[in-house]
Write a protein that holds these residues in place. Structure first.
Motif, PDB file in Angstrom:
ATOM      1  N   THR A 120       0.843  -1.199   0.000  1.00 33.64           N
ATOM      2  CA  THR A 120       0.000   0.000   0.000  1.00 33.64           C
ATOM      3  C   THR A 120       0.876   1.246   0.000  1.00 33.64           C
ATOM      4  O   THR A 120       1.820   1.363   0.779  1.00 33.64           O
ATOM      5  CB  THR A 120      -0.921   0.006   1.238  1.00 33.64           C
ATOM      6  OG1 THR A 120      -1.758  -1.139   1.176  1.00 33.64           O
ATOM      7  CG2 THR A 120      -1.793   1.257   1.276  1.00 33.64           C
ATOM      8  N   ASN A 121       0.567   2.163  -0.911  1.00 31.86           N
ATOM      9  CA  ASN A 121       1.280   3.443  -1.057  1.00 31.86           C
ATOM     10  C   ASN A 121       2.737   3.285  -1.499  1.00 31.86           C
ATOM     11  O   ASN A 121       3.541   4.190  -1.309  1.00 31.86           O
ATOM     12  CB  ASN A 121       1.213   4.277   0.226  1.00 31.86           C
ATOM     13  CG  ASN A 121      -0.214   4.610   0.592  1.00 31.86           C
ATOM     14  OD1 ASN A 121      -1.026   4.907  -0.283  1.00 31.86           O
ATOM     15  ND2 ASN A 121      -0.536   4.552   1.860  1.00 31.86           N
ATOM     16  N   LYS A 122       3.094   2.137  -2.066  1.00 31.53           N
ATOM     17  CA  LYS A 122       4.435   1.940  -2.608  1.00 31.53           C
ATOM     18  C   LYS A 122       4.319   1.754  -4.115  1.00 31.53           C
ATOM     19  O   LYS A 122       3.386   1.121  -4.593  1.00 31.53           O
ATOM     20  CB  LYS A 122       5.094   0.700  -2.004  1.00 31.53           C
ATOM     21  CG  LYS A 122       5.471   0.839  -0.552  1.00 31.53           C
ATOM     22  CD  LYS A 122       6.165  -0.427  -0.079  1.00 31.53           C
ATOM     23  CE  LYS A 122       6.728  -0.303   1.302  1.00 31.53           C
ATOM     24  NZ  LYS A 122       5.790  -0.345   2.383  1.00 31.53           N
ATOM     25  N   ILE A 123       5.266   2.292  -4.819  1.00 30.69           N
ATOM     26  CA  ILE A 123       5.340   2.042  -6.257  1.00 30.69           C
ATOM     27  C   ILE A 123       6.376   0.938  -6.446  1.00 30.69           C
ATOM     28  O   ILE A 123       7.542   1.096  -6.075  1.00 30.69           O
ATOM     29  CB  ILE A 123       5.746   3.323  -7.024  1.00 30.69           C
ATOM     30  CG1 ILE A 123       4.663   4.386  -6.834  1.00 30.69           C
ATOM     31  CG2 ILE A 123       5.975   3.008  -8.491  1.00 30.69           C
ATOM     32  CD1 ILE A 123       5.033   5.746  -7.371  1.00 30.69           C
ATOM     33  N   VAL A 124       5.932  -0.167  -6.981  1.00 29.03           N
ATOM     34  CA  VAL A 124       6.807  -1.324  -7.131  1.00 29.03           C
ATOM     35  C   VAL A 124       6.874  -1.698  -8.605  1.00 29.03           C
ATOM     36  O   VAL A 124       5.865  -2.042  -9.213  1.00 29.03           O
ATOM     37  CB  VAL A 124       6.281  -2.522  -6.297  1.00 29.03           C
ATOM     38  CG1 VAL A 124       7.159  -3.737  -6.504  1.00 29.03           C
ATOM     39  CG2 VAL A 124       6.207  -2.151  -4.836  1.00 29.03           C
ATOM     40  N   ASP A 125       8.069  -1.609  -9.164  1.00 23.46           N
ATOM     41  CA  ASP A 125       8.278  -1.988 -10.554  1.00 23.46           C
ATOM     42  C   ASP A 125       9.044  -3.309 -10.580  1.00 23.46           C
ATOM     43  O   ASP A 125      10.178  -3.382 -11.065  1.00 23.46           O
ATOM     44  CB  ASP A 125       9.040  -0.878 -11.287  1.00 23.46           C
ATOM     45  CG  ASP A 125       9.110  -1.124 -12.786  1.00 23.46           C
ATOM     46  OD1 ASP A 125       8.268  -1.879 -13.301  1.00 23.46           O
ATOM     47  OD2 ASP A 125      10.017  -0.569 -13.430  1.00 23.46           O
TER      48      ASP A 125
END
Length: 116
Positions: free
Chosen positions: A88-93
């Motif tokens: 949640t609320n993390k940008i994960v590529d």
């Protein structure tokens, strides 16, 4: 020592062994024993574009089946909900996956993509 204390000690020992195994294979441990409202995630680690949520199962006997067989549908669902909580609320590529590490009689079996 009670049966529960013995099982906890065995589990902690297995988690330490699993973390060492991952570390020496190039994984970066992000979290250990990460608590969420849905339960605890044993290890969260990343390596080469993969973010893995790892359940560690330690057994000293196969009397009740293999360690991985103890990861039932309820536990899988909790892990998925816990992963969503972590993300949640993390940008994960990265590719996200769920692994199981079995620690059985001192040996490690890393099951990648164990469930989804």
């Amino acid at each position: 020592m009670t049966e529960g204390e013995r099982k906890q000690r065995t589990g902690r020992r297995g988690e330490r062994k699993a973390a060492r195994y991952l570390f020496f294979r190039g994984w970066k441990i992000l979290e250990r024993n990460f608590r969420t409202p849905y339960g605890e995630i044993d290890i969260i680690a990343k390596r080469r574009g993969v973010l893995a949520f790892i359940e560690v199962k330690t057994r000293t006997t196969d009397k009740f089946g293999t360690p991985a067989e103890a990861v039932d549908e309820r536990r899988k669902r909790r892990y998925i909900l816990g992963a969503n909580y972590f993300l949640t609320n993390k940008i994960v590529d990265m590719t996200v996956r769920f692994d199981i590490i079995e620690v059985y009689r001192g040996k490690i079996n890393h099951i990648e993509n164990a469930f989804y």
